[in-house]
Write a protein that holds these residues in place. Structure first.
Motif, PDB file in Angstrom:
ATOM      1  N   TYR A 132       0.842  -1.185   0.000  1.00  0.00           N
ATOM      2  CA  TYR A 132       0.000   0.000   0.000  1.00  0.00           C
ATOM      3  C   TYR A 132       0.890   1.251   0.000  1.00  0.00           C
ATOM      4  O   TYR A 132       1.979   1.243   0.565  1.00  0.00           O
ATOM      5  CB  TYR A 132      -0.882   0.048   1.250  1.00  0.00           C
ATOM      6  N   MET A 141       4.549   7.055   2.571  1.00  0.00           N
ATOM      7  CA  MET A 141       4.856   5.863   3.362  1.00  0.00           C
ATOM      8  C   MET A 141       4.426   4.653   2.533  1.00  0.00           C
ATOM      9  O   MET A 141       3.300   4.608   2.028  1.00  0.00           O
ATOM     10  CB  MET A 141       4.104   5.888   4.687  1.00  0.00           C
ATOM     11  N   PHE A 161       0.054  -5.376   9.294  1.00  0.00           N
ATOM     12  CA  PHE A 161       0.907  -4.398   8.644  1.00  0.00           C
ATOM     13  C   PHE A 161       2.295  -4.332   9.263  1.00  0.00           C
ATOM     14  O   PHE A 161       2.458  -4.489  10.484  1.00  0.00           O
ATOM     15  CB  PHE A 161       0.278  -3.002   8.733  1.00  0.00           C
ATOM     16  N   GLY A 162       3.276  -4.058   8.420  1.00  0.00           N
ATOM     17  CA  GLY A 162       4.587  -3.697   8.902  1.00  0.00           C
ATOM     18  C   GLY A 162       4.607  -2.235   9.326  1.00  0.00           C
ATOM     19  O   GLY A 162       3.597  -1.532   9.209  1.00  0.00           O
ATOM     20  N   GLU A 163       5.767  -1.777   9.796  1.00  0.00           N
ATOM     21  CA  GLU A 163       5.876  -0.401  10.284  1.00  0.00           C
ATOM     22  C   GLU A 163       6.017   0.596   9.142  1.00  0.00           C
ATOM     23  O   GLU A 163       5.934   1.798   9.354  1.00  0.00           O
ATOM     24  CB  GLU A 163       7.037  -0.280  11.260  1.00  0.00           C
ATOM     25  N   LEU A 177       3.612   0.842   2.770  1.00  0.00           N
ATOM     26  CA  LEU A 177       3.234  -0.138   3.781  1.00  0.00           C
ATOM     27  C   LEU A 177       3.095  -1.517   3.155  1.00  0.00           C
ATOM     28  O   LEU A 177       2.460  -1.671   2.109  1.00  0.00           O
ATOM     29  CB  LEU A 177       1.901   0.238   4.426  1.00  0.00           C
TER      30      LEU A 177
END
Lengths: 114, 114
Positions: free
Chosen positions: B35, B89, B105-107, B91
């Protein structure tokens, strides 16, 4: 196609006050509904989800949401907020027949003040 | 607790340069998503993989973006050349094949293009 509208971009509230974050969706088919939370510079974390059954859904951190099919809404509520609830909140929808892909709203920034 | 790993966390690059992001999903999660989240907006799906196959890349700008998941495990998202509007960002998320929309989700990887 589905879409999600979060009606408030920012919601300021005092600590221990109740809060409601509003979400409306548009879809021609049945959907699954979600609320995710994002703390600064972090990924998204699931708060709660509605798949079917009871229209009142309880999630983590004391949050709950109510699915209203006639209003096509899925508003998020908490009876008493804490400073630590300050974050960005995203409402999302997925089509049960489209493999889990999420469509997100624009987000609501919740700011809890002491 | 199993997590989605992403790297780098932060990347600053000049326009026209190439940039790559890496994601390692939770073990056993066959579905992987990339994303893009522009500041102040909700995440938008770029690409969805089921194992090593692309399920949906309709929103991926294919003239400059590419994504691969060669062995059906980790994934790389590449941008070449980067443009100022790519600042965002990125994601990565993963889910089980029978996911009802619960994504992990990752950071995220924050990209700044100068």
């Amino acid at each position: 196609a589905q879409s999600v509208t979060q009606l408030d971009s920012q919601v300021p509230v005092f600590e221990e006050a109740p809060v409601e974050l509003r979400c409306n969706y548009s879809s021609s088919v049945s959907v699954y509904l979600f609320w995710y939370v994002q703390y600064p510079n972090q990924g998204l974390q699931l708060l709660l989800k509605y798949l079917s059954g009871s229209t009142l859904v309880k999630g983590i951190n004391g949050f709950e949401a109510e699915f209203n099919k006639s209003q096509t809404s899925f508003h998020l509520r908490k009876p008493s907020v804490h400073i630590s609830d300050t974050a960005e909140y995203f409402c999302a929808v997925s089509d049960p027949y489209q493999g889990g892909k999420l469509i997100f709203g624009q987000g609501t920034e919740l700011s809890v003040k002491p | 607790e199993a997590e989605v790993a992403q790297s780098p966390r932060y990347k600053i690059t000049e326009k026209s340069q190439a940039v790559a992001f890496w994601c390692d999903p939770i073990s056993g999660h066959a579905t992987l998503y990339w994303y893009r989240q522009i500041l102040g907006q909700g995440p938008e799906l770029l690409v969805q993989f089921q194992d090593e196959s692309v399920v949906d890349d309709s929103q991926l700008p294919k003239d400059r973006f590419s994504a691969e998941r060669l062995k059906g495990v980790d994934s790389t998202l590449k941008i070449q050349p980067a443009e100022l509007g790519d600042s965002a960002m990125y994601l990565c998320a993963s889910s089980l094949p029978d996911s009802t929309g619960e994504l992990f989700f990752g950071e995220g990887s924050r990209l700044t293009v100068l």
